[in-house]
Design an enzyme around this catalytic site. Structure first.
Site, PDB file in Angstrom:
ATOM      1  N   GLY A  73       0.300  -5.549  10.620  1.00 35.66           N
ATOM      2  CA  GLY A  73      -0.211  -6.866  10.999  1.00 35.66           C
ATOM      3  C   GLY A  73      -1.724  -7.036  10.929  1.00 35.66           C
ATOM      4  N   THR A  74      -2.405  -6.088  10.297  1.00 34.50           N
ATOM      5  CA  THR A  74      -3.878  -6.213  10.215  1.00 34.50           C
ATOM      6  C   THR A  74      -4.303  -7.465   9.453  1.00 34.50           C
ATOM      7  OG1 THR A  74      -3.780  -4.726   8.321  1.00 34.50           O
ATOM      8  CG2 THR A  74      -4.508  -3.764  10.401  1.00 34.50           C
ATOM      9  N   GLY A  75      -3.593  -7.743   8.349  1.00 35.92           N
ATOM     10  CA  GLY A  75      -3.985  -8.888   7.515  1.00 35.92           C
ATOM     11  C   GLY A  75      -3.793 -10.199   8.261  1.00 35.92           C
ATOM     12  N   CYS A  76      -2.677 -10.310   8.990  1.00 33.09           N
ATOM     13  CA  CYS A  76      -2.397 -11.539   9.756  1.00 33.09           C
ATOM     14  C   CYS A  76      -3.475 -11.733  10.820  1.00 33.09           C
ATOM     15  CB  CYS A  76      -1.043 -11.442  10.448  1.00 33.09           C
ATOM     16  SG  CYS A  76       0.310 -10.995   9.354  1.00 33.09           S
ATOM     17  N   LYS A 108      -9.946  -7.903   0.533  1.00 34.87           N
ATOM     18  CA  LYS A 108      -9.996  -6.859   1.567  1.00 34.87           C
ATOM     19  C   LYS A 108      -9.871  -5.475   0.956  1.00 34.87           C
ATOM     20  CE  LYS A 108      -6.459  -8.932   3.308  1.00 34.87           C
ATOM     21  NZ  LYS A 108      -5.331  -9.432   4.122  1.00 34.87           N
ATOM     22  N   THR A 154      -1.380   0.133  11.445  1.00 27.48           N
ATOM     23  CA  THR A 154      -2.059  -1.022  10.852  1.00 27.48           C
ATOM     24  C   THR A 154      -1.068  -2.146  10.541  1.00 27.48           C
ATOM     25  OG1 THR A 154      -1.854   0.056   8.700  1.00 27.48           O
ATOM     26  CG2 THR A 154      -3.958   0.320   9.861  1.00 27.48           C
TER      27      THR A 154
END
Ligand SMILES: Nc1ncnc2c1ncn2[C@@H]1O[C@H](COP(=O)(O)OP(=O)(O)OP(=O)(O)O)[C@@H](O)[C@H]1O
Ligand SMILES: Cc1ncc(CO)c(N)n1
Length: 274
Positions: free
Chosen positions: A210-213, A177, A208
């Site tokens: 928690g974007t990855g989760c 990412k 942002t």
């Protein structure tokens, strides 16, 4: 699969403030019309400002949760998020080694607030025992740097890292990412044969958390429905972009994304309305 109820399970830590971890994963599954289930590894006292405390659940209790799900409702896909200790990684490897369902690994190491979510000594273990089981691994740049052992400063480095994650470390596919690099939010997918690029303009927002989760949960939900890796990553990218675009302006720190943001596509975001 049209009449079948599709389900997915997340194995991860919690976020009582609702933007990351298990809570983000379940909200995402729900929005993608996938029945969400969860196995909690660690309970985390955190919010949009940072992590205050972490309690790891006993390993036999994590196993009991896992067995409670699997003996009753076989999921169509599984994802892992925060897996803090070596023991937890060994348990998941034991449970998923002969599993045929898609397995998305979000190799969560450090929260956006800078707080560690994985013991340092576990980092090599996730690489050695879990990555070979992954259908897709979704590191951000610092996580990818650790897993591959070199620094990533350009698209060329990102591509090289994605290749190492697949050919040397054994994941079926890797999405590195670009959220942490400058410029557009450009993610690189490598599936062992070709590169695909998923890019959007960077949204200028601090919200942002928690974007990855959320991104990896959306990919998991789409794989559960039987979508290809390429389709699932494309849909996941759209979902997270809308979630960031329509973030909720909640909390006193880096606010959460909006898991129903995709329903507001094309509408002004909250910042523009105020
Ligand atoms: N400001 C932004 N604008 C648009 N897209 C973004 C932005 N920040 C992150 N993304 C996208 O969000 C997704 C998640 O990437 P990110 O690098 O933020 O994950 P992460 O660091 O693992 O998140 P987490 O804080 O949950 O650990 C990627 O598709 C990334 O490109
Ligand atoms: C439990 C948990 N998993 C992942 C992240 C990364 O966003 C977080 N902050 N908390």
């Amino acid at each position: 699969m049209s009449n079948q109820i599709v389900s997915a399970v997340t194995i991860a830590g919690t976020d009582p403030s609702g933007g990351a971890g298990i809570q983000a994963d379940l909200k995402t599954f729900q929005e993608r019309e996938v029945y969400g289930m969860s196995v909690i590894t660690s309970v985390v006292a955190q919010n949009t400002k940072g992590v205050k405390a972490v309690e790891h659940l006993p390993i036999d209790f994590i196993e009991k949760q896992f067995d409670a799900v699997w003996e009753d409702i076989t999921p169509h896909a599984v994802k892992t998020g925060m897996i803090a200790t070596i023991e937890m990684m060994e348990l998941i490897a034991k449970k998923l080694t002969n599993s045929k369902i898609p397995f998305v690994i979000d190799p969560v190491m450090i929260a956006k607030s800078g707080d560690p979510l994985m013991e340092e000594k576990s980092r090599e273990v996730i690489r050695d025992i879990l990555l070979p089981l992954a259908t897709v691994v979704t590191p951000n740049v610092p996580e990818a740097e650790f897993l591959v052992g070199f620094s990533i400063n350009s698209q060329k480095d990102t591509e090289k890292a994605a290749k190492v994650l697949v050919h040397q470390l054994g994941a079926k596919a890797a999405v590195v990412k670009g959220g942490h690099l400058d410029g557009d939010a450009k993610d690189v997918l490598y599936d062992g044969a070709q590169f695909d690029y998923f890019s959007t303009k960077r949204i200028d927002t601090p919200h942002t958390h928690g974007t990855g989760c959320t991104f990896s949960a959306a990919i998991t939900a789409e794989l559960a429905k039987g979508k290809s890796i390429n389709e699932a990553v494309g849909l996941g990218k759209e979902f997270i972009t809308d979630a960031i675009q329509h973030s909720l302006l909640l909390g006193k720190g880096n606010g959460p994304t909006n898991h129903w943001g995709y329903r507001l596509k094309g509408l002004p975001n909250r910042g523009e309305m105020e």
